[in-house]
Design an enzyme around this catalytic site. Structure first.
Site, PDB file in Angstrom:
ATOM      1  CG  ASN A   9      21.687  47.449  22.952  1.00 55.30           C
ATOM      2  OD1 ASN A   9      21.871  46.919  21.858  1.00 55.30           O
ATOM      3  ND2 ASN A   9      20.819  46.976  23.845  1.00 55.30           N
ATOM      4  CE  LYS A  11      17.620  48.622  23.124  1.00 55.90           C
ATOM      5  NZ  LYS A  11      16.433  48.925  23.910  1.00 55.90           N
ATOM      6  CG  HIS A  95      18.806  44.200  26.679  1.00 56.82           C
ATOM      7  ND1 HIS A  95      17.464  44.362  26.416  1.00 56.82           N
ATOM      8  CD2 HIS A  95      19.345  45.445  26.714  1.00 56.82           C
ATOM      9  CE1 HIS A  95      17.210  45.669  26.278  1.00 56.82           C
ATOM     10  NE2 HIS A  95      18.334  46.345  26.461  1.00 56.82           N
ATOM     11  CD  GLU A  97      15.045  45.602  23.954  1.00 57.66           C
ATOM     12  OE1 GLU A  97      15.967  45.414  23.143  1.00 57.66           O
ATOM     13  OE2 GLU A  97      14.703  46.740  24.341  1.00 57.66           O
ATOM     14  CD  GLU A 165      19.502  48.640  29.695  1.00 55.69           C
ATOM     15  OE1 GLU A 165      19.880  49.636  29.084  1.00 55.69           O
ATOM     16  OE2 GLU A 165      19.111  47.606  29.130  1.00 55.69           O
ATOM     17  N   GLY A 171      13.080  52.679  26.059  1.00 52.13           N
ATOM     18  CA  GLY A 171      12.374  53.085  24.844  1.00 52.13           C
ATOM     19  C   GLY A 171      11.080  53.829  25.080  1.00 52.13           C
ATOM     20  CB  SER A 210      14.383  56.887  28.456  1.00 51.72           C
ATOM     21  OG  SER A 210      13.388  56.039  27.911  1.00 51.72           O
TER      22      SER A 210
HETATM   23  P1  13P Z   1      16.693  53.272  25.216  1.00 53.25           P
HETATM   24  O1  13P Z   1      17.866  54.153  25.516  1.00 53.25           O
HETATM   25  O2  13P Z   1      16.238  53.337  23.788  1.00 53.25           O
HETATM   26  O3  13P Z   1      15.587  53.470  26.211  1.00 53.25           O
HETATM   27  O4  13P Z   1      17.202  51.739  25.404  1.00 53.25           O
HETATM   28  C1  13P Z   1      17.876  51.396  26.571  1.00 53.25           C
HETATM   29  C2  13P Z   1      18.398  50.029  26.407  1.00 53.25           C
HETATM   30  O5  13P Z   1      17.684  49.066  26.421  1.00 53.25           O
HETATM   31  C3  13P Z   1      19.866  49.874  26.220  1.00 53.25           C
HETATM   32  O6  13P Z   1      20.245  48.550  26.352  1.00 53.25           O
END
Ligand code: 13P
Length: 249
Positions: A9, A11, A95, A97, A165, A171, A210
């Site tokens: 992803n 983003k 997601h 976010e 997740e 992150g 992560s």
């Molecule tokens: P990270 O791997 O940067 O922690 O992000 C995970 C994520 O949100 C994937 O959708």
């Protein structure tokens, strides 16, 4: 045997110059660096079409969100049909976010899952608890109701991927213990089987948060973890291939 899925992803990252990373991933996959794993990249929508060309048919592509409607007066939105038209086969939905930044409720996510199916896309439905919810001992409850309310009738191993997740692991460099991942994935598996029957034993449940080359082997070996949803580490082809390299025989 469940074929694992390693999904990247991106983003809100990536300009045209980043297409070289897609190409490098495709070359790595073609050379056998990722074994039997299915690989998918979720670039920003602006790069989706060009990414399908760079992916040379060996890496799947997906969108990071879609609208519930197929078309109409929804300025700025992108429908599942539009993603499919560009060559996407997946779409990430729900997601954290999107839930946090755009107020997406389980009901909205539920409608988007139906939209993905209408367009022939496989949704990767994301669920996971916040730090506060984990500290309050609510992880299994939160994941349970997100799954129940976000998932419409009609799911099967052929049309659904789940991603667990934990919000606090995204992150941050933090990850749950393998015991915690095993517990949550087992509960997700059981609730899918309870609702959908034995066929749900084959639904892929990804871990995300992560994931990086240094912890992939440990996390991907956990029972009921059928792949990873990778954020930051998927922006770099070498790191992304190294994570999926866990599945190389
Ligand atoms: P990270 O791997 O940067 O922690 O992000 C995970 C994520 O949100 C994937 O959708």
């Amino acid at each position: 045997m469940i074929r694992p899925l390693v999904a990247g992803n991106w983003k809100m990252n990536g300009l045209k110059a980043s297409l070289g990373e897609v190409l490098a991933v495709a070359e790595g996959v073609a050379s056998g660096a990722t074994g039997d794993a299915e690989m998918a990249i979720f670039p920003p929508a602006t790069l989706l079409y060009a990414a399908t060309v760079a992916a040379k048919g060996v890496v799947a592509l997906g969108g990071q969100d879609c609208a519930a409607d197929a078309d109409g007066a929804h300025t700025g939105d992108i429908s599942a049909e539009m993603l499919a038209d560009l060559g996407a086969s997946f779409v990430i939905l729900g997601h954290s976010e999107r839930r946090a930044d755009h107020g997406e409720t389980n009901e909205i996510v539920n409608a988007k899952v139906k939209a993905a199916w209408r367009a022939g896309l496989t949704p990767i439905l994301c669920i996971g608890e916040t730090q506060e919810e984990r500290d309050g001992g609510q992880t299994l409850d939160v994941v349970g109701w997100q799954l129940r309310d976000s998932l419409p009738e009609g799911a099967s191993a052929a049309n659904l991927v789940i991603a667990y997740e934990p919000v606090w692991a995204i992150g941050t460099g933090l990850t749950p213990t393998v015991e915690d991942v095993a517990e949550v994935h087992a509960v997700i598996r059981q609730s899918l089987v309870d609702r959908l029957g034995e066929g749900a034993a084959a639904i892929r449940i990804l871990y995300g948060g992560s994931v990086k080359p240094s912890n992939a082997a440990e996390l991907l070996a956990v029972p009921n973890v059928n792949g990873a949803l990778v954020g930051g580490a998927s922006l770099n082809a070498v790191d992304f291939l190294s994570i999926a390299g866990v599945y190389k025989a």
